[in-house]
Motif scaffolding. Structure first.
Motif, PDB file in Angstrom:
ATOM      1  N   TYR A   1       2.260   1.372  -0.633  1.00  9.32           N
ATOM      2  CA  TYR A   1       2.934   2.666  -0.774  1.00  9.32           C
ATOM      3  C   TYR A   1       4.297   2.543  -1.445  1.00  9.32           C
ATOM      4  O   TYR A   1       4.882   3.548  -1.846  1.00  9.32           O
ATOM      5  CB  TYR A   1       3.074   3.345   0.585  1.00  9.32           C
ATOM      6  N   VAL A   2       4.797   1.330  -1.564  1.00  6.15           N
ATOM      7  CA  VAL A   2       6.040   1.090  -2.287  1.00  6.15           C
ATOM      8  C   VAL A   2       5.761   0.421  -3.636  1.00  6.15           C
ATOM      9  O   VAL A   2       6.351   0.787  -4.647  1.00  6.15           O
ATOM     10  CB  VAL A   2       7.015   0.229  -1.449  1.00  6.15           C
ATOM     11  N   LEU A   3       4.849  -0.534  -3.641  1.00  9.61           N
ATOM     12  CA  LEU A   3       4.563  -1.258  -4.887  1.00  9.61           C
ATOM     13  C   LEU A   3       3.920  -0.383  -5.952  1.00  9.61           C
ATOM     14  O   LEU A   3       4.287  -0.464  -7.129  1.00  9.61           O
ATOM     15  CB  LEU A   3       3.673  -2.468  -4.611  1.00  9.61           C
ATOM     16  N   VAL A   4       2.962   0.456  -5.572  1.00  7.57           N
ATOM     17  CA  VAL A   4       2.293   1.301  -6.572  1.00  7.57           C
ATOM     18  C   VAL A   4       3.285   2.273  -7.215  1.00  7.57           C
ATOM     19  O   VAL A   4       3.319   2.384  -8.446  1.00  7.57           O
ATOM     20  CB  VAL A   4       1.061   2.007  -5.974  1.00  7.57           C
ATOM     21  N   PRO A   5       4.124   2.988  -6.442  1.00  8.92           N
ATOM     22  CA  PRO A   5       5.132   3.816  -7.106  1.00  8.92           C
ATOM     23  C   PRO A   5       6.101   3.007  -7.979  1.00  8.92           C
ATOM     24  O   PRO A   5       6.525   3.482  -9.034  1.00  8.92           O
ATOM     25  CB  PRO A   5       5.869   4.497  -5.952  1.00  8.92           C
TER      26      PRO A   5
END
Length: 169
Positions: free
Chosen positions: A148-152
């Motif tokens: 949820y942090v890496l993809v954005p």
């Protein structure tokens, strides 16, 4: 003399955008299931026969004590996800699949907020904050939450060009 209008690459040549579209479509569902409930005050501190409540209980019990009994500031974070990010996801998916360059600025704003609020604030509390809110299973917490942090963050990198879907001249 007129400036040529850039032509966007076909979706078949933008596989990374297909990947992002699939992931953000999934994020739409997870925002409804996991972020709406704590925002509206549903208690999932014990097992339940309701699938959505039980899903949140299972996650919070096993990986995220902060999520089990969220303080007010955490309910604000989940509220942003449920009522701001979640409606944005279908718009983002549409823009990614159709190659709409106007999504660049909203995508950058979204990704910056996610990295700041989730990546810094929530992860900071989970790993360095009050002992009652620290995760007891860092590997499980990261396996659930790091995407949820890496993809954005990857989306932020993807949107760095002025016309992210256009082919080069």
């Amino acid at each position: 003399m007129t400036t040529p209008v850039p032509v966007n690459l076909a979706l078949s040549r933008r596989r990374i955008d297909v990947f992002f579209a699939v992931v953000f479509a999934a994020f739409t569902v997870t925002s409804v299931i996991s972020d709406l409930l704590p925002t509206i005050g549903v208690n999932f501190s014990h097992p339940s026969g309701n699938f959505f409540v039980q899903s949140n209980y299972w996650y919070a019990h096993d990986a995220d004590p902060l999520f089990m009994n969220p303080p007010d500031w955490m309910r604000i974070v989940t509220g942003l996800s449920a009522f701001v990010y979640m409606p944005f996801y279908p718009v983002l998916v549409y823009a990614l699949l159709t190659g709409k360059n106007w999504i660049q600025l909203p995508a950058v704003i979204y990704a910056t907020m996610i990295v700041s609020l989730t990546g810094i604030v929530v992860f900071g509390v989970e790993f360095f904050g009050e002992p009652a809110f620290r995760t007891h299973n860092p590997a499980k917490f990261l396996s659930f939450n790091l995407p949820y942090v890496l993809v954005p963050l990857l989306l932020l990198i993807r949107m760095r060009k002025p016309l992210p879907f256009a082919r080069k001249f």
